[in-house]
Design a protein around this motif. Structure first.
Motif, mmCIF file in Angstrom:
data_model
loop_
_atom_site.group_PDB
_atom_site.id
_atom_site.type_symbol
_atom_site.label_atom_id
_atom_site.label_comp_id
_atom_site.label_asym_id
_atom_site.label_seq_id
_atom_site.Cartn_x
_atom_site.Cartn_y
_atom_site.Cartn_z
ATOM 1 N N TYR A 23 0.760 -1.217 0.032
ATOM 2 C CA TYR A 23 0.001 -0.068 -0.145
ATOM 3 C C TYR A 23 0.988 1.181 0.136
ATOM 4 O O TYR A 23 1.762 1.359 0.930
ATOM 5 N N SER A 111 -2.928 7.321 -4.750
ATOM 6 C CA SER A 111 -2.920 6.397 -3.568
ATOM 7 C C SER A 111 -2.831 5.030 -4.591
ATOM 8 O O SER A 111 -3.591 4.692 -5.294
ATOM 9 N N VAL A 113 -2.370 0.413 -4.672
ATOM 10 C CA VAL A 113 -2.255 -0.989 -3.993
ATOM 11 C C VAL A 113 -1.860 -1.933 -5.021
ATOM 12 O O VAL A 113 -2.057 -2.011 -5.997
#
Length: 117
Positions: A23, A111, A113
């Motif tokens: 992450y 962001s 993942v």
């Protein structure tokens, strides 16, 4: 299962690794005095570096959330750079939202993942 936190600060860790998943905290460009295309390039270059530090790469992206200051003005420029950066056949799940970013000149934040090999 252990949780590894890299580049940890008081309020967040830039990289968190848990259970085979990486992450990345919200990533921004280094220079806010440039247009959306260059801010996107800088943001993606930073993501490449952090993914490598965590032991993975952009071919293993699972999900990316993209925050744009101005969706109407910046979406096409973002996508032009994004499309050139992303390996063929490796498109992650993606959300793109308009958001108030913490700095008035920042145009994009991401962001991420990703999976570990």
């Amino acid at each position: 299962m252990s949780i590894r936190r890299l580049r940890a600060e008081a309020r967040y860790s830039e990289i968190v690794v848990h259970g085979g998943t990486v992450y990345l905290a919200g990533q921004l460009a280094d220079d806010y005095g440039v247009g959306i295309e260059e801010q996107t390039r800088q943001t993606l270059a930073g993501i490449d570096r952090l993914l490598a530090e965590a032991g993975t790469d952009k071919s293993r992206l699972l999900s990316v959330t993209i925050y744009l200051k101005d969706m109407v003005a910046d979406y096409a420029g973002l996508n032009a750079v994004w499309d050139a950066w992303l390996p063929a056949g490796c498109a992650p799940a993606r959300a793109c939202v308009e958001a108030g970013l913490y700095d008035g000149d920042a145009r994009v934040e991401m962001s991420v993942v990703a999976a570990l090999p």
